[in-house]
Design a protein around this motif. Structure first.
Motif, short mmCIF file in Angstrom:
data_model
loop_
_atom_site.label_atom_id
_atom_site.label_comp_id
_atom_site.label_asym_id
_atom_site.label_seq_id
_atom_site.Cartn_x
_atom_site.Cartn_y
_atom_site.Cartn_z
N ASP A 135 118.80 -33.86 22.23
CA ASP A 135 118.23 -34.36 23.50
C ASP A 135 119.30 -34.83 24.47
O ASP A 135 119.12 -34.80 25.68
N ASP A 136 120.38 -35.37 23.92
CA ASP A 136 121.45 -35.88 24.76
C ASP A 136 122.40 -34.74 25.09
O ASP A 136 123.21 -34.32 24.25
N VAL A 137 122.27 -34.22 26.31
CA VAL A 137 123.15 -33.13 26.74
C VAL A 137 124.27 -33.78 27.54
O VAL A 137 124.01 -34.52 28.50
N ALA A 172 115.78 -49.14 24.90
CA ALA A 172 115.40 -47.82 24.34
C ALA A 172 116.51 -47.27 23.45
O ALA A 172 116.40 -46.16 22.93
N TYR A 173 117.57 -48.07 23.26
CA TYR A 173 118.77 -47.55 22.58
C TYR A 173 119.19 -48.42 21.40
O TYR A 173 118.74 -49.55 21.27
N GLY A 174 120.13 -47.87 20.60
CA GLY A 174 120.90 -48.71 19.71
C GLY A 174 121.96 -49.37 20.57
O GLY A 174 122.46 -48.75 21.51
N VAL A 194 122.49 -53.17 16.92
CA VAL A 194 121.06 -53.46 16.81
C VAL A 194 120.26 -52.35 17.47
O VAL A 194 120.60 -51.88 18.55
N GLU A 195 119.25 -51.89 16.75
CA GLU A 195 118.44 -50.76 17.25
C GLU A 195 117.31 -51.29 18.13
O GLU A 195 116.53 -52.15 17.72
N LYS A 196 117.22 -50.76 19.32
CA LYS A 196 116.17 -51.05 20.29
C LYS A 196 115.83 -52.54 20.40
O LYS A 196 114.71 -52.97 20.13
N ILE A 208 124.25 -46.85 22.34
CA ILE A 208 124.67 -45.70 21.52
C ILE A 208 124.08 -44.44 22.15
O ILE A 208 122.89 -44.39 22.45
N ILE A 209 124.93 -43.45 22.35
CA ILE A 209 124.49 -42.14 22.84
C ILE A 209 124.60 -41.15 21.68
O ILE A 209 125.39 -41.38 20.75
N GLY A 210 123.83 -40.07 21.73
CA GLY A 210 123.66 -39.21 20.55
C GLY A 210 124.81 -38.37 20.06
O GLY A 210 124.68 -37.17 19.85
C1 G1P Z 1 118.20 -42.60 18.95
C2 G1P Z 1 118.96 -43.70 18.20
C3 G1P Z 1 119.46 -44.74 19.18
C4 G1P Z 1 120.31 -44.08 20.26
C5 G1P Z 1 119.52 -42.94 20.95
C6 G1P Z 1 120.44 -42.16 21.89
O1 G1P Z 1 117.02 -43.16 19.47
O2 G1P Z 1 118.10 -44.27 17.25
O3 G1P Z 1 120.24 -45.70 18.50
O4 G1P Z 1 120.70 -45.05 21.20
O5 G1P Z 1 118.99 -42.02 19.98
O6 G1P Z 1 119.74 -41.15 22.55
P1 G1P Z 1 115.77 -42.25 19.99
O7 G1P Z 1 116.13 -41.79 21.36
O8 G1P Z 1 115.65 -41.12 19.02
O9 G1P Z 1 114.59 -43.17 19.97
#
Ligand code: G1P
Length: 293
Positions: A135-137, A172-174, A194-196, A208-210
């Motif tokens: 998803d992350d382009v 919405a991110y880590g 920490v996640e979200k 965090i980016i993918g």
């Molecule tokens: C995932 C990861 C998250 C990260 C994000 C980047 O979340 O769990 O830590 O910041 O991708 O796109 P998701 O977007 O799948 O909810």
């Protein structure tokens, strides 16, 4: 893991439902949505190859067979194109199927990103590996994963791509906690993740980016990591476990990241990528200028 290990394998988690893109993703995997004329997962695969990976592991699920077909030979299509003398299109189709060695593993239940990565354990073994979230382009001069590989060569520790995200969108991110590494403005010495988090609880603006490069220790940790945010096994929580015995770095990459799993992000990416294309850009630019906005 040897002291100077090379990253050869890249994992692509691709089992998610793609609910943000319904109804388009009801029967088409979100990874197969086209950004201009290429499925978004292909951008990631090309990035992994450009970074030096030669083995791709795609973690799939039900309804994802279009991904396997895309990277496979299509005899019917190739025969037809050959008969019609469409050599350019034939080359395009063949280029995809001859690109790289791919393996597939099924994630039978949607139990989270950490679980998806764990599914690839047997195919990765005891060596460092990359994770790319399709998803992350990321549009950059040097492919983002290649930038991270160059850092990995030196630090031989896990690295996660990071970017500053302003405001409430951070939840919405880590999110990374830590401090910049002296003499390297792009590197961040991670002390926590920490996640979200809720916006008020985010330890920083560094999301965090993918893109990840991880040491194989993560697999043992993920086996024992309790379910986290959203009731899922989170990769972020596994990486947090790594901190007890290893260093983890955040890397603020050069480039623009598009969230192609989101409608607005996909629209923005489409406009930017189309404008850069030699075959489409000039006409598209002229068209955009005619719009009364
Ligand atoms: C995932 C990861 C998250 C990260 C994000 C980047 O979340 O769990 O830590 O910041 O991708 O796109 P998701 O977007 O799948 O909810």
């Amino acid at each position: 893991m040897s002291t100077h290990a090379k990253v050869r394998k890249a994992i692509f988690p691709a089992a998610g439902f793609g609910t943000r893109f319904l109804p388009a993703t009801k029967s088409i995997p979100k990874e197969m949505l086209a950004l201009v004329d290429k499925p978004i997962i292909q951008y990631g695969v090309e990035e992994a190859l450009a970074a030096g990976c030669d083995q791709i592991v795609i973690v799939t699920g039900r309804g994802k067979s279009a991904i396997e077909d895309h990277f496979d030979v299509s005899y019917e299509l190739e025969c037809t194109l050959e008969k019609r003398g469409k050599t350019d299109l034939l080359a395009l189709s063949r280029q995809v199927s001859h690109m790289v060695r791919l393996s597939y593993v099924r994630q039978k239940e949607a139990m989270g990103l950490g679980h998806a990565v764990l599914m690839a354990r047997d195919l990765v073994g005891d060596e460092p590996f990359a994770v790319i979230l399709p998803d992350d382009v990321i549009d950059s001069e040097t492919p983002c994963l290649k930038q991270m590989m160059d850092v990995f060569e030196k630090v031989q520790s896990s690295i996660v791509a990071t970017q500053v995200i302003e405001g409430d969108a951070i939840s919405a991110y880590g999110v990374l906690d830590g401090k910049p590494v002296p003499d390297n403005p792009r590197l961040f010495d991670v002390s926590g993740l920490v996640e979200k988090p809720k916006p008020a609880e985010a330890p920083s603006k560094n999301a965090i980016i993918g893109r990840y490069i991880l040491t194989p220790k993560i697999f043992d940790l993920l086996e024992h990591t309790p379910l986290g945010a959203g009731g899922e096994l989170q990769l972020t929580d596994g990486i947090k476990g790594l901190l007890e015995t290893e260093k983890v770095y955040g890397y603020s990459f050069e480039g623009v990241r598009h969230d192609a799993g989101d409608k607005f992000g996909m629209l923005r990416a489409t406009v930017e990528f189309a404008l850069k294309r030699e075959d489409l850009g000039p006409a598209f630019r002229d068209y955009l200028k005619t719009l009364k906005l």
